[in-house]
Design a protein around this motif. Structure first.
Motif, short mmCIF file in Angstrom:
data_model
loop_
_atom_site.label_atom_id
_atom_site.label_comp_id
_atom_site.label_asym_id
_atom_site.label_seq_id
_atom_site.Cartn_x
_atom_site.Cartn_y
_atom_site.Cartn_z
N ALA A 40 0.84 -1.21 0.00
CA ALA A 40 0.00 0.00 0.00
C ALA A 40 0.87 1.25 0.00
CB ALA A 40 -0.93 -0.01 1.21
N ARG A 41 1.94 1.26 0.78
CA ARG A 41 2.87 2.40 0.82
C ARG A 41 3.49 2.63 -0.55
NH1 ARG A 41 4.88 0.64 5.37
NH2 ARG A 41 6.56 -0.46 4.37
N ASP A 42 3.94 1.55 -1.20
CA ASP A 42 4.57 1.67 -2.52
C ASP A 42 3.58 2.16 -3.58
OD1 ASP A 42 6.86 0.77 -1.30
OD2 ASP A 42 6.86 -1.20 -2.27
N VAL A 43 2.36 1.67 -3.53
CA VAL A 43 1.33 2.14 -4.48
C VAL A 43 1.04 3.61 -4.23
CG1 VAL A 43 -1.11 1.95 -5.14
CG2 VAL A 43 0.28 -0.12 -4.87
N LEU A 44 0.88 4.00 -2.97
CA LEU A 44 0.58 5.40 -2.65
C LEU A 44 1.74 6.31 -3.08
CD1 LEU A 44 -1.62 7.17 -1.52
CD2 LEU A 44 -0.57 6.94 0.74
N ASN A 45 2.97 5.86 -2.93
CA ASN A 45 4.12 6.64 -3.41
C ASN A 45 4.03 6.88 -4.91
OD1 ASN A 45 5.28 6.93 -0.90
ND2 ASN A 45 6.67 5.20 -1.13
N LYS A 54 -7.35 10.20 -9.90
CA LYS A 54 -8.29 9.10 -10.14
C LYS A 54 -7.53 7.78 -10.06
CE LYS A 54 -11.80 11.21 -13.06
NZ LYS A 54 -12.47 11.17 -14.36
N LEU A 55 -8.16 6.82 -9.40
CA LEU A 55 -7.58 5.49 -9.25
C LEU A 55 -8.59 4.48 -9.76
CD1 LEU A 55 -5.24 3.82 -8.05
CD2 LEU A 55 -6.43 3.89 -5.87
N VAL A 56 -8.14 3.63 -10.68
CA VAL A 56 -8.99 2.58 -11.23
C VAL A 56 -8.47 1.26 -10.67
CG1 VAL A 56 -9.75 1.40 -13.34
CG2 VAL A 56 -9.48 3.90 -13.33
N ILE A 57 -9.40 0.46 -10.15
CA ILE A 57 -9.04 -0.81 -9.52
C ILE A 57 -9.67 -1.95 -10.31
CG2 ILE A 57 -9.02 -2.12 -7.36
CD1 ILE A 57 -7.94 0.76 -7.03
N VAL A 77 -7.44 -1.33 -0.84
CA VAL A 77 -7.65 0.06 -1.27
C VAL A 77 -7.84 0.96 -0.05
CG1 VAL A 77 -9.22 1.60 -2.53
CG2 VAL A 77 -8.50 -0.57 -3.55
N SER A 78 -8.50 0.46 0.99
CA SER A 78 -8.70 1.27 2.20
C SER A 78 -7.37 1.60 2.89
CB SER A 78 -9.64 0.55 3.18
OG SER A 78 -8.98 -0.53 3.82
N LEU A 79 -6.36 0.75 2.71
CA LEU A 79 -5.04 1.01 3.29
C LEU A 79 -4.31 2.16 2.60
CD1 LEU A 79 -3.73 -2.66 3.69
CD2 LEU A 79 -4.69 -1.18 5.47
N ILE A 86 -12.22 6.97 -6.84
CA ILE A 86 -11.89 5.55 -7.03
C ILE A 86 -12.97 4.91 -7.87
CG2 ILE A 86 -11.56 3.33 -5.88
CD1 ILE A 86 -10.48 4.88 -3.46
N PHE A 87 -12.53 4.18 -8.89
CA PHE A 87 -13.44 3.47 -9.78
C PHE A 87 -13.05 2.00 -9.81
CE2 PHE A 87 -12.96 7.80 -11.18
CZ PHE A 87 -14.26 8.22 -11.43
N TYR A 88 -14.04 1.13 -9.86
CA TYR A 88 -13.79 -0.30 -9.99
C TYR A 88 -14.15 -0.72 -11.41
CZ TYR A 88 -13.09 -0.36 -4.99
OH TYR A 88 -12.59 -0.12 -3.74
N GLN A 89 -13.25 -1.48 -12.03
CA GLN A 89 -13.42 -1.89 -13.43
C GLN A 89 -13.28 -3.40 -13.52
OE1 GLN A 89 -14.06 -0.12 -16.33
NE2 GLN A 89 -14.01 -2.08 -17.38
#
Length: 127
Positions: A40-45, A54-57, A77-79, A86-89
């Protein structure tokens, strides 16, 4: 589209990532997942470095494990503590399509190509 968007394809070992700006969609370096907090830290960075709003999951739709996988993905995603949209695809068959484009999955490029495919689907749906 002038927005910066990142798509993530959450897996148990790696998180594939792709980035879109204007009309260009490219795969990013995948995140090797040691534990969910580090991932989660690496993704947020990666999100913060690119000033993404915008974040697509990618989420699996259909199949026997849909509810369990969606729960795990939503927890991850909550982390992130991401403040943008946020969008879910649906990620159905993205791995199959990625396997047509990438021969070797050992370095994780495969996961980010799958994220790129998911992001392209999202963009084509929302344009």
């Amino acid at each position: 589209m002038d927005e910066k968007i990142i798509c993530i394809d959450v897996g148990l070992k790696r998180i594939g990532m792709a980035y879109a700006y204007k009309d260009v969609v490219v795969p990013l370096e995948p995140i090797l997942r040691k534990n969910r907090n580090q991932a989660a830290r690496d993704v947020l960075n990666a999100i913060n470095q690119r000033d993404v709003k915008k974040l697509v999951i990618g989420v699996p739709i259909g199949g026997s494990s849909e509810d369990e996988m969606r729960r795990r993905i939503e927890h991850f995603v909550s982390l992130l503590n991401f403040n943008g949209e946020i969008f879910y695809q649906n990620e159905a068959f993205s791995s199959f399509e990625a396997s047509e484009l990438v021969d070797d999955n050992r370095d994780g490029k495969f996961d980010s190509v799958a994220a790129m495919i998911i992001l392209k689907r999202f963009l084509s749906k929302s344009s």
